[in-house]
Write an enzyme that holds these catalytic residues in place. Structure first.
Site, PDB file in Angstrom:
ATOM      1  N   LYS A 163       0.841  -1.207   0.000  1.00  0.00           N
ATOM      2  CA  LYS A 163       0.000   0.000   0.000  1.00  0.00           C
ATOM      3  C   LYS A 163       0.872   1.252   0.000  1.00  0.00           C
ATOM      4  CE  LYS A 163      -1.745  -3.704   1.644  1.00  0.00           C
ATOM      5  NZ  LYS A 163      -0.740  -4.657   1.218  1.00  0.00           N
ATOM      6  N   ARG A 164       2.059   1.087   0.517  1.00  0.00           N
ATOM      7  CA  ARG A 164       2.938   2.253   0.593  1.00  0.00           C
ATOM      8  C   ARG A 164       3.589   2.609  -0.741  1.00  0.00           C
ATOM      9  NH1 ARG A 164       3.546   0.059   5.494  1.00  0.00           N
ATOM     10  NH2 ARG A 164       5.052  -1.472   4.796  1.00  0.00           N
TER      11      ARG A 164
END
Length: 472
Positions: A241-242
RNA sequence: GUCCCCAUCGUCUAGCCGGCCUAGGACACCACCCUUUCAAGGUGGCGACACGGGUUCGAAUCCCGUUGGGGACGCCA
């Protein structure tokens, strides 16, 4: 046999780029063969599944234009059916109740790890005739995996992959509370929905063997499997997600067209000779599982940019304009009310100098609102000392009867010649005056789109600025 | 650790059922041209078959190994 593919995401987060490509491949394959494409939401994990995530998936699919023929089916709505199959397996002896506590299982696992062997259930309850007297927890249900021989998954992209059945332990197919687990519901659903081709990430390759065995125990022929390689981030690491814009909708927000994203995605792990640009029809016509790559691929953002610009230039102006409108709105601009140029003409003027719609919106904002300030460096370089030029320009432009690019071009040229200057020397001050910075479409087009009134008043403001700063 | 998968330019890839490959295309990068800024466009350049063994007249292409990546090993999906 009618081809049926399915996309089966679990609603625990965004529809990320990897999932989107899997969905695309499934969609393409179904369309290619005139088959069905079904959407199934794997929400058996009540803890982690959320309505927001379901919406994100549905929204992402629809933005990409991946329409499904059936579904969305929700596994949480099918618990009765799963219970029925569970009962049948218990009755037939292909599944059994296991009373081992989580503590025992944990201990077993750590013990196996220290012994450096693969952690797996040891089958203690496999042949139990009755519940043990000391059973304290509600039993789980395990699948009775074959003990001998091999299970071969004939994968359409990886080839024949053999697993020693001794490697496959008796997995839990229903929890203590009776709810079914992933590997089991997938099997029941694929069977019930008559899925013919399972196309999914190769992180599921190991599962395929166990799922195929459950299917066989149920007396059903397993589907054709195609495990596609993963998509890695720019650094070649697993997507997280980063990793920036990992969600499909983030790409929309970053100014990418769905056509570009689809085209980019289809070339990740798949190719048709040297062709880079594909229309949807071409993708459907050419797509084949046999042409899917075997190895993982990394994201290449600049190639997406290139494709996006390509579509910005090639797609109908009106279509691009509609997408541009939302990004202008994000900047607080409503083109219809601002009274600036027609959006389509802006698209035409800006497409070849924009990678994304966000860029296009930013560089086109000046058409609809007066720049709040001049870029300092540009103003110093092009406005300072340009009072005379600006004044000449105002007069010459003011005198124009028809406000079109050709006439404007003549007028600007005239000023340049009269002052014995190169065109750039007079065009740049105009740019800074009207756009606030040194970059814009060709100056005659820029002025035409901007309109006479706005152009003249911005020229005047710039002249005032030049006078004021000349004194200082 | 065990099992499984993978391995061509920085990236996406063509090629992979062996000779047409002194390995092709695209993105990125660099240079030049064009130019009214920024772009776009044109031309050219840089740049890879992970390594080691086989098999073969011949291997990027087939086989084995090494190394390196990735994945799986949950009462998650």
């Amino acid at each position: 046999m009618t081809v049926t593919t399915r996309f089966a995401p679990s609603p625990t987060g965004l529809l990320h780029i990897g999932g989107a490509r899997t969905a695309l491949f499934c969609w393409l394959y179904a369309r290619r063969h005139g088959g069905r494409f079904v959407l199934r939401i794997e929400d058996t994990d009540l803890e982690r599944s959320t309505p927001e995530a379901i919406n994100a998936i549905l929204e992402g699919m629809s933005w990409l234009g991946l329409d499904y023929d059936e579904g969305p089916f929700y596994q949480t709505h099918r618990f009765e059916r799963y219970a029925e199959v569970l009962e049948r397996m218990l009755a037939e002896g292909s599944a059994y109740r296991c009373y081992c506590s989580k503590e025992r299982l944990d201990a077993l696992r750590t013990e196996q790890q220290t012994r450096k062997v693969k952690p797996r259930y040891d089958g203690r309850c496999r042949d139990l005739q009755a519940p043990p007297a000391d059973a304290t927890e509600a039993p789980v249900i395990r699948f009775k995996q074959p003990r001998e021989g091999h299970t071969v998954v004939d994968d359409r992209v990886k080839g024949k992959v053999a697993f020693d059945n001794a490697e496959l332990d008796d997995l839990i197919i229903a929890r203590g509370d009776g709810s079914p687990t992933y590997n089991f519901v997938v099997v029941v659903d694929d069977m019930d929905m008559q899925v013919s081709h399972v196309i999914r990430g190769d992180d599921h390759l190991n599962n395929a063997a166990r799922q195929a065995n459950i299917l066989k125990a149920l007396g059903v022929e397993p589907p054709i499997y195609a495990h596609v390689p993963m998509i890695l981030d720019e650094a070649g690491k697993k997507l997280s997600k980063r990793t920036g814009a990992a969600g499909v909708m983030d790409y929309r927000d970053a100014g990418y067209l769905p056509e570009a994203v689809i085209n980019y995605l289809v070339r990740l792990g798949w190719a048709h000779g040297d062709q880079e640009v594909f229309s949807l029809d071409e993708m459907v016509e050419y797509f084949d599982i046999a042409d899917i790559n075997h190895s993982a691929s990394s994201l290449n953002p600049s190639k997406l940019d290139w494709l996006n610009q390509h579509y910005l230039k090639m797609l109908p102006r009106g279509y691009v304009a509609r997408h541009l409108a939302r990004h202008l709105a994000d900047l607080g601009i409503d083109p219809a009310r601002a009274g600036g140029p027609d959006l389509e003409t802006v698209v035409e003027a800006q497409a070849e100098r924009s990678k994304t719609l966000v860029e296009m919106a930013q560089s086109s904002a000046f058409f609809y609102q007066t720049p709040s300030a001049y870029e300092e460096k540009a103003a110093r370089k092009h406005l300072l000392g340009s009072e005379t030029i600006l004044e000449a320009l105002q007069q010459s432009l003011h005198a124009l009867e028809s406000w079109d690019a050709e006439a404007i071009h003549e007028a600007v040229m005239g000023v340049a010649e009269a002052q014995a200057l190169k065109l750039g020397k007079v065009a740049q001050p105009i740019r800074v005056a009207v756009a606030g910075g040194p970059v814009s479409p060709p100056i005659d087009i820029t002025l035409e789109l901007l309109g006479k009134d706005a152009a003249l008043s911005r020229l005047e403001s710039a002249r005032q600025w030049a006078i004021k700063h000349a004194e200082a």
